[in-house]
Scaffold this active site. Structure first.
Site, short mmCIF file in Angstrom:
data_model
loop_
_atom_site.label_atom_id
_atom_site.label_comp_id
_atom_site.label_asym_id
_atom_site.label_seq_id
_atom_site.Cartn_x
_atom_site.Cartn_y
_atom_site.Cartn_z
N HIS A 311 -1.23 4.98 -1.92
CA HIS A 311 -0.29 5.03 -3.05
C HIS A 311 0.04 6.46 -3.46
O HIS A 311 -0.64 7.43 -3.10
CB HIS A 311 -0.87 4.26 -4.24
CG HIS A 311 -2.12 4.84 -4.82
ND1 HIS A 311 -2.15 5.92 -5.66
CD2 HIS A 311 -3.43 4.47 -4.67
CE1 HIS A 311 -3.38 6.19 -6.03
NE2 HIS A 311 -4.19 5.33 -5.42
N CYS A 329 -9.13 4.59 -3.03
CA CYS A 329 -7.77 4.50 -2.50
C CYS A 329 -7.42 5.75 -1.69
O CYS A 329 -8.10 6.78 -1.77
CB CYS A 329 -6.77 4.34 -3.63
SG CYS A 329 -6.86 2.74 -4.47
#
Length: 383
Positions: A311, A329
């Site tokens: 992301h 992440c």
């Protein structure tokens, strides 16, 4: 179905009914008078409806013996059964199917060899429990080369071989693939290698009236068709802190990234994109950490159910390309995340190299590709 067969008995009347036979030492027919015909009774009775699936099916002859019994459904498939030693009672041994009409044909002979026969019918009840299904990918979808076919059932399946046998996959290009039971209620199909690009795939799930066990039955058939898109493979290396996107085998973009910091290491292994969202907000409550934050990510590509994404991470650009500082992440800048978001699709693989991270779990999204081919095939109920 494997529980069915043909129960046919062709018997010789005289050898079984010695009291009714003529010949040396036997009574003369004229002395004893005419012998009444054998009578045939059935359970259930003729035209019975809503018969339970565990009802004992019996055909009984009195005043003679049975020479032929056949119990069949509407397609002509026969229920298996056996005859007692006296050849007077036939008992069904197969499993009745719900919402089915059965025909019972039986013949018997009396002591004189005179034949009697009967034809009766009965119908069974609806299934006690229905086996409902949900399938991914959706009808008409275009997906990535790593996308498995996932069939999720509404309840656990005990007769896995019977259910798996009803699942057929056809492809427009030659593909070697196999099914694997992810859990008692979920089965996946994947090829040995990633799907060939632009392959058309059709799943036929002929589950109507399949016995899933524990009084659970399939009640419908379904067909699902989808297509594989081009190949987009993202390789994330959290040792050198870069991701490399290969489109149809060619390196198209190298992206500086950051991954999970110590204690929050990004999982090692092959993941599959399961969702994509824009303007996704990450908060500390999502992962239960004490520091408070609410961070907007313009582009978010989800690869695990537990919450790993690739992301936009504008807040960590200083660490991207040189260190791992996230909660698991893979973060990158706005320009690179925009490019990756618009060049990937559901089903594309993300291969993560992170020796310090835990292994990607089989059930945390689509962890299918972390089993080798022998391990994958071993998960089939059909061997």
């Amino acid at each position: 179905m494997g529980i069915r067969g043909i129960g046919i008995l062709a018997l010789t009347a005289c050898t079984a009914l010695a009291a009714g036979c003529t010949g040396s030492g036997g009574p003369d027919k004229d002395q004893r008078g005419p012998v009444p015909p054998a009578r045939i009774a059935t359970n259930p009775l003729d035209n019975a409806v809503a018969v339970g699936l565990h009802t004992p099916i019996r055909v009984v002859a009195s005043g003679g013996m049975l020479t032929r019994v056949r119990v069949t459904d509407q397609t002509g498939r026969a229920l298996t059964g056996s005859l007692n030693p006296a050849r007077t009672t036939w008992t069904g041994t197969g499993t009745l199917v719900p919402t089915e009409v059965y025909s019972v044909r039986a013949q018997a002979v009396n002591a004189d060899g005179r034949s009697s026969e009967t034809l009766r019918t009965f119908s069974t009840t609806e299934p006690p429990k229905a086996l409902n299904t949900d399938v991914m990918p959706r009808e008409g979808a275009e997906v990535g080369v790593a996308m498995p076919i996932a069939v999720r059932f509404s309840t656990a399946v005990r007769n896995r071989a019977a259910v798996e046998k009803r699942l057929q996959v056809k492809t427009s290009r030659p593909v070697v693939g196999a099914w694997h039971w992810i859990s008692p209620s979920e089965i996946h199909y994947r090829p040995k290698e990633y799907w060939p690009t632009h392959t058309k795939v059709t799943l036929s799930a002929d589950l109507d009236k399949v016995n899933a066990g524990a009084d659970v039955w399939g009640t419908a058939n379904l067909t699902r068709s989808f297509e594989i898109g081009n190949s987009v493979i993202t390789k994330v290396d959290l040792v050198d802190h870069h991701a490399r996107a290969y489109v149809d085998g060619k390196l198209e973009r190298t992206i500086a990234v950051t991954g999970g910091k110590p204690g929050w290491e990004t999982r090692q292994g092959t993941k599959v994109i399961i969702d994509k969202q824009t303007d996704y907000v990450f908060t500390n409550e999502m992962i239960n950490v004490p520091e408070s934050y609410s961070l907007l990510s313009q582009y978010a590509i989800r690869v695990t159910v537990s919450g790993e994404f690739l992301h936009t991470a504008e807040w960590s650009t200083g660490s991207q390309g040189n260190s791992n500082v996230s909660h698991g992440c893979v973060g990158m800048d706005l320009e690179d995340s925009d490019w990756l978001f618009h060049h990937t699709r559901i089903g594309d693989p993300v291969e993560v190299h992170n020796p310090d991270g835990p292994r990607m779990e089989l059930t945390n999204g689509y962890g299918d590709w972390n089993l080798n081919w022998s391990q994958w095939k071993a998960g089939s109920a059909l061997g």
